[in-house]
Design a protein around this motif. Structure first.
Motif, PDB file in Angstrom:
ATOM      1  N   LEU A   1      15.963  48.813  25.417  1.00  0.00           N
ATOM      2  CA  LEU A   1      15.248  50.210  25.472  1.00  0.00           C
ATOM      3  C   LEU A   1      15.005  50.667  24.066  1.00  0.00           C
ATOM      4  O   LEU A   1      13.949  51.235  23.783  1.00  0.00           O
ATOM      5  CB  LEU A   1      15.747  51.291  26.425  1.00  0.00           C
ATOM      6  N   LEU A   2      16.207  50.924  23.278  1.00  0.00           N
ATOM      7  CA  LEU A   2      15.869  51.470  21.979  1.00  0.00           C
ATOM      8  C   LEU A   2      14.854  50.552  21.285  1.00  0.00           C
ATOM      9  O   LEU A   2      14.134  51.365  20.479  1.00  0.00           O
ATOM     10  CB  LEU A   2      17.390  51.277  21.343  1.00  0.00           C
ATOM     11  N   SER A   3      15.016  49.161  21.302  1.00  0.00           N
ATOM     12  CA  SER A   3      13.932  48.314  20.393  1.00  0.00           C
ATOM     13  C   SER A   3      12.750  48.821  21.052  1.00  0.00           C
ATOM     14  O   SER A   3      11.717  48.930  19.959  1.00  0.00           O
ATOM     15  CB  SER A   3      14.280  47.058  20.800  1.00  0.00           C
ATOM     16  N   THR A   4      12.439  48.936  22.318  1.00  0.00           N
ATOM     17  CA  THR A   4      11.133  49.334  22.861  1.00  0.00           C
ATOM     18  C   THR A   4      10.444  50.638  22.198  1.00  0.00           C
ATOM     19  O   THR A   4       9.263  50.692  21.619  1.00  0.00           O
ATOM     20  CB  THR A   4      10.954  49.287  24.418  1.00  0.00           C
ATOM     21  N   VAL A   5      11.236  51.692  22.243  1.00  0.00           N
ATOM     22  CA  VAL A   5      11.057  52.940  21.895  1.00  0.00           C
ATOM     23  C   VAL A   5      10.839  53.012  20.197  1.00  0.00           C
ATOM     24  O   VAL A   5       9.784  53.606  19.908  1.00  0.00           O
ATOM     25  CB  VAL A   5      12.223  53.980  22.227  1.00  0.00           C
ATOM     26  N   LEU A   6      11.592  52.269  19.511  1.00  0.00           N
ATOM     27  CA  LEU A   6      11.339  52.128  18.184  1.00  0.00           C
ATOM     28  C   LEU A   6      10.090  51.433  17.795  1.00  0.00           C
ATOM     29  O   LEU A   6       9.219  51.650  16.730  1.00  0.00           O
ATOM     30  CB  LEU A   6      12.430  51.433  17.418  1.00  0.00           C
ATOM     31  N   ASP A   7       9.569  50.256  18.620  1.00  0.00           N
ATOM     32  CA  ASP A   7       8.471  49.737  18.354  1.00  0.00           C
ATOM     33  C   ASP A   7       7.105  50.692  18.771  1.00  0.00           C
ATOM     34  O   ASP A   7       6.187  50.550  17.627  1.00  0.00           O
ATOM     35  CB  ASP A   7       8.089  48.693  19.214  1.00  0.00           C
ATOM     36  N   ARG A   8       7.371  51.335  19.623  1.00  0.00           N
ATOM     37  CA  ARG A   8       6.378  52.423  20.057  1.00  0.00           C
ATOM     38  C   ARG A   8       6.286  53.593  19.385  1.00  0.00           C
ATOM     39  O   ARG A   8       5.015  53.984  18.737  1.00  0.00           O
ATOM     40  CB  ARG A   8       6.476  52.742  21.514  1.00  0.00           C
ATOM     41  N   GLN A   9       7.231  54.032  18.694  1.00  0.00           N
ATOM     42  CA  GLN A   9       7.235  55.258  17.801  1.00  0.00           C
ATOM     43  C   GLN A   9       7.260  55.167  16.383  1.00  0.00           C
ATOM     44  O   GLN A   9       6.921  56.034  15.559  1.00  0.00           O
ATOM     45  CB  GLN A   9       8.524  56.239  18.281  1.00  0.00           C
ATOM     46  N   VAL A  10       7.701  53.811  15.945  1.00  0.00           N
ATOM     47  CA  VAL A  10       7.655  53.468  14.523  1.00  0.00           C
ATOM     48  C   VAL A  10       6.963  52.363  14.160  1.00  0.00           C
ATOM     49  O   VAL A  10       5.986  52.682  13.623  1.00  0.00           O
ATOM     50  CB  VAL A  10       9.151  53.448  14.157  1.00  0.00           C
ATOM     51  N   SER A  11       7.164  51.282  14.874  1.00  0.00           N
ATOM     52  CA  SER A  11       6.607  50.152  14.124  1.00  0.00           C
ATOM     53  C   SER A  11       5.002  49.933  14.381  1.00  0.00           C
ATOM     54  O   SER A  11       3.999  49.696  13.556  1.00  0.00           O
ATOM     55  CB  SER A  11       6.939  48.735  14.554  1.00  0.00           C
ATOM     56  N   GLU A  12       4.432  50.556  15.692  1.00  0.00           N
ATOM     57  CA  GLU A  12       3.321  50.622  15.902  1.00  0.00           C
ATOM     58  C   GLU A  12       2.312  51.574  15.073  1.00  0.00           C
ATOM     59  O   GLU A  12       1.372  51.139  14.734  1.00  0.00           O
ATOM     60  CB  GLU A  12       2.978  50.767  17.582  1.00  0.00           C
ATOM     61  N   PRO A  13       2.647  52.655  14.999  1.00  0.00           N
ATOM     62  CA  PRO A  13       1.870  53.641  14.028  1.00  0.00           C
ATOM     63  C   PRO A  13       2.034  53.005  12.637  1.00  0.00           C
ATOM     64  O   PRO A  13       0.890  53.068  11.861  1.00  0.00           O
ATOM     65  CB  PRO A  13       2.571  54.980  14.166  1.00  0.00           C
ATOM     66  N   LEU A  14       3.087  52.534  12.177  1.00  0.00           N
ATOM     67  CA  LEU A  14       3.147  52.209  10.853  1.00  0.00           C
ATOM     68  C   LEU A  14       2.205  50.685  10.669  1.00  0.00           C
ATOM     69  O   LEU A  14       1.418  50.311   9.678  1.00  0.00           O
ATOM     70  CB  LEU A  14       4.601  51.460  10.464  1.00  0.00           C
ATOM     71  N   ARG A  15       2.163  50.038  11.810  1.00  0.00           N
ATOM     72  CA  ARG A  15       1.204  48.649  11.785  1.00  0.00           C
ATOM     73  C   ARG A  15      -0.248  49.161  11.709  1.00  0.00           C
ATOM     74  O   ARG A  15      -1.209  48.534  10.803  1.00  0.00           O
ATOM     75  CB  ARG A  15       1.526  47.930  13.019  1.00  0.00           C
ATOM     76  N   ARG A  16      -0.595  50.172  12.226  1.00  0.00           N
ATOM     77  CA  ARG A  16      -2.047  50.740  12.333  1.00  0.00           C
ATOM     78  C   ARG A  16      -2.346  51.271  10.770  1.00  0.00           C
ATOM     79  O   ARG A  16      -3.340  51.016  10.264  1.00  0.00           O
ATOM     80  CB  ARG A  16      -2.195  51.835  13.203  1.00  0.00           C
ATOM     81  N   LEU A  17      -1.259  51.655   9.974  1.00  0.00           N
ATOM     82  CA  LEU A  17      -1.641  52.226   8.744  1.00  0.00           C
ATOM     83  C   LEU A  17      -1.499  50.881   7.698  1.00  0.00           C
ATOM     84  O   LEU A  17      -2.394  50.969   6.550  1.00  0.00           O
ATOM     85  CB  LEU A  17      -0.543  53.270   8.438  1.00  0.00           C
ATOM     86  N   LEU A  18      -0.506  50.070   7.886  1.00  0.00           N
ATOM     87  CA  LEU A  18      -0.123  49.078   6.889  1.00  0.00           C
ATOM     88  C   LEU A  18      -0.708  47.624   7.132  1.00  0.00           C
ATOM     89  O   LEU A  18      -0.405  46.842   6.477  1.00  0.00           O
ATOM     90  CB  LEU A  18       1.443  49.134   6.705  1.00  0.00           C
ATOM     91  N   GLY A  19      -1.465  47.581   8.216  1.00  0.00           N
ATOM     92  CA  GLY A  19      -1.920  46.496   8.750  1.00  0.00           C
ATOM     93  C   GLY A  19      -2.687  45.664   7.702  1.00  0.00           C
ATOM     94  O   GLY A  19      -2.653  44.285   7.639  1.00  0.00           O
ATOM     95  N   ASP A  20      -3.401  46.312   6.673  1.00  0.00           N
ATOM     96  CA  ASP A  20      -4.193  45.403   5.631  1.00  0.00           C
ATOM     97  C   ASP A  20      -3.439  45.442   4.338  1.00  0.00           C
ATOM     98  O   ASP A  20      -4.029  44.800   3.436  1.00  0.00           O
ATOM     99  CB  ASP A  20      -5.629  46.255   5.517  1.00  0.00           C
ATOM    100  N   CYS A  21      -2.083  45.803   4.329  1.00  0.00           N
ATOM    101  CA  CYS A  21      -1.266  45.486   3.265  1.00  0.00           C
ATOM    102  C   CYS A  21      -0.685  44.282   2.999  1.00  0.00           C
ATOM    103  O   CYS A  21      -0.477  43.555   4.279  1.00  0.00           O
ATOM    104  CB  CYS A  21      -0.168  46.534   3.179  1.00  0.00           C
ATOM    105  N   ASP A  22      -0.253  43.530   1.859  1.00  0.00           N
ATOM    106  CA  ASP A  22       0.462  42.519   1.632  1.00  0.00           C
ATOM    107  C   ASP A  22       1.915  42.561   2.175  1.00  0.00           C
ATOM    108  O   ASP A  22       2.483  43.845   2.067  1.00  0.00           O
ATOM    109  CB  ASP A  22       0.595  42.166   0.247  1.00  0.00           C
ATOM    110  N   ALA A  23       2.405  41.676   2.911  1.00  0.00           N
ATOM    111  CA  ALA A  23       3.547  41.805   3.726  1.00  0.00           C
ATOM    112  C   ALA A  23       3.643  43.014   4.441  1.00  0.00           C
ATOM    113  O   ALA A  23       4.810  43.504   4.241  1.00  0.00           O
ATOM    114  CB  ALA A  23       4.834  41.734   2.428  1.00  0.00           C
ATOM    115  N   ALA A  24       3.078  43.193   5.414  1.00  0.00           N
ATOM    116  CA  ALA A  24       2.971  44.455   6.040  1.00  0.00           C
ATOM    117  C   ALA A  24       4.134  44.316   6.911  1.00  0.00           C
ATOM    118  O   ALA A  24       4.877  45.600   7.287  1.00  0.00           O
ATOM    119  CB  ALA A  24       1.743  44.665   6.832  1.00  0.00           C
ATOM    120  N   ASP A  25       4.407  43.186   7.628  1.00  0.00           N
ATOM    121  CA  ASP A  25       5.689  43.142   8.618  1.00  0.00           C
ATOM    122  C   ASP A  25       6.818  43.493   7.906  1.00  0.00           C
ATOM    123  O   ASP A  25       7.682  44.168   8.167  1.00  0.00           O
ATOM    124  CB  ASP A  25       5.624  41.769   9.218  1.00  0.00           C
ATOM    125  N   ALA A  26       6.979  43.069   6.553  1.00  0.00           N
ATOM    126  CA  ALA A  26       8.139  43.245   5.745  1.00  0.00           C
ATOM    127  C   ALA A  26       8.347  44.641   5.467  1.00  0.00           C
ATOM    128  O   ALA A  26       9.553  45.183   5.552  1.00  0.00           O
ATOM    129  CB  ALA A  26       8.327  42.219   4.603  1.00  0.00           C
TER     130      ALA A  26
END
Length: 379
Positions: free
Chosen positions: A135-160
């Motif tokens: 559950l913690l991983s799911t919540v962090l994905d939704r609340q942290v990773s997904e909004p960051l991916r929308r912002l950094l998706g076009d950057c080099d090494a976005a996942d890192a």
């Protein structure tokens, strides 16, 4: 005329609906009770019966609403919007300002986290409870990773970059707020915030911020700030003495419920702190400041008689006496320590976490000044 055929009194007010006819109210009461208990005891320490009793409903009703304890726990901790979403969705925050905005908002939220907030319970439970970790991983994905991916998706090494930002923020929460490790827990927020901003800037952009200019040397020659009223040495130490006396009285009552005096508990605690095999000499216990040398002997006699410790003379020097915890003593000191920590949290409930850290930092500074060479007149 009997009651069955009587004419109803149409002028009488309608009776108020009891909570038994208020399903939303009862559901809210269950959620509030679960939030309090999960926050205080974590997932494993709380059962459906305890939550039902706290909410004033039956266990069956809790199950009817939420299906299981897992379902209730997910409802308690899974909702809401995270800090990251709020910052990234704020149109007034430019891309260059994001690292500082995230650092400020995360520290501010956790500094002022209410006592019954479910996030600490979720994180602690995730360490030993796989469904909580998922559950913690799911919540962090939704609340942290997904909004960051929308912002950094076009950057080099976005996942890192996302992985590092998430790890930095989560690491601060763990070190500073959950485990209270030093030095993270004692660093004032206004000192930590710019450093955290620099680290997040590097994770966002790959650029290391330029160091700030050297402080103004004239600042050291400016007049000191005038002492606030009531901040004299006698007033400070009088307040410290009063707080110490009241604290020992209140905690002494907690310890006494387990059949121990506070001094006897401190002997057991001094043995526990050294780790297995939980063995120290009587002189070492006295030197640690738990109790006086004479008091160690007195309390050791009673603790040996109660089967909580063993006493053994040193094979090389018969003048040296070793004390060791028995399994019963180790179990008891663990239970008393848990009870003590719970009541200590209640005693500090009037201070938000940020104030608690600032107080700890100030007391640490005072402790060092009292134990340094200046305190004994050394040069």
């Amino acid at each position: 005329m009997d009651a069955e055929h009587s004419t109803p009194d149409r002028t009488a007010p309608e009776p108020r609906r009891s909570r038994s006819h208020d399903p939303e109210g009862r559901r809210g009461a269950v959620l509030a009770a679960a939030r309090r208990l999960f926050a205080a005891q974590g997932y494993k320490g709380v059962g459906i019966r305890a939550i039902a009793a706290e909410a004033g409903v039956t266990p069956g009703l809790v199950m009817a609403y939420f299906g299981s304890k897992d379902g209730l726990f997910r409802e308690v901790v899974g909702g809401g919007t995270g800090v990251t979403e709020g910052v990234l969705d704020d149109p007034s925050v430019g891309r260059e300002e994001l690292p500082h905005a995230l650092a400020h908002d995360y520290l501010d939220r956790w500094d002022r986290l209410p006592a019954h907030d479910p996030w600490p319970a979720l994180i602690r439970s995730g360490l030993s409870h796989p469904p909580s970790a998922e559950l913690l991983s799911t919540v962090l994905d939704r609340q942290v990773s997904e909004p960051l991916r929308r912002l950094l998706g076009d950057c080099d090494a976005a996942d890192a970059r996302i992985a590092m930002i998430r790890s930095i923020l989560f690491g601060v929460i763990m070190e500073r707020y959950l485990f209270a490790h030093e030095p993270a827990t004692s660093v004032p927020t206004d000192t930590l915030e710019p450093v955290l901003t620099d680290v997040l800037t590097a994770a966002f952009t790959g650029r290391v911020p330029e160091p700030e200019a050297e402080p103004d040397p004239e600042a050291a020659r400016r007049p000191p700030v005038r002492e606030a009223p009531g901040a004299s040495g006698p007033a400070v130490f009088a307040a410290l003495n009063e707080c110490t006396a009241r604290y020992r009285t209140l905690i002494g009552r907690v310890v006494k419920r387990h059949g121990l005096s506070l001094a006897a508990f401190e002997v057991l605690a001094a043995l526990r702190t050294v780790g297995a095999p939980y063995r120290r000499t009587m002189g070492e216990i006295a030197a640690a400041g738990a109790v006086s040398a004479g008091g160690v002997t007195q309390h050791a006699d009673r603790l040996v008689e109660a089967g909580l410790i063993t006493r053994e003379r040193d094979g090389q020097d018969r003048r040296i006496v070793h004390l060791s915890l028995t399994p019963a003593g180790l179990d008891l000191v663990g239970r008393v320590s848990d009870d003590r920590r719970t009541h200590e949290r209640e005693l500090l409930a009037g201070l938000v976490p940020g104030d608690q850290r600032q107080l700890a930092a100030l007391l640490g500074t005072l402790r060092r000044s009292l134990t340094g060479p200046e305190a004994s007149g050394g040069h």
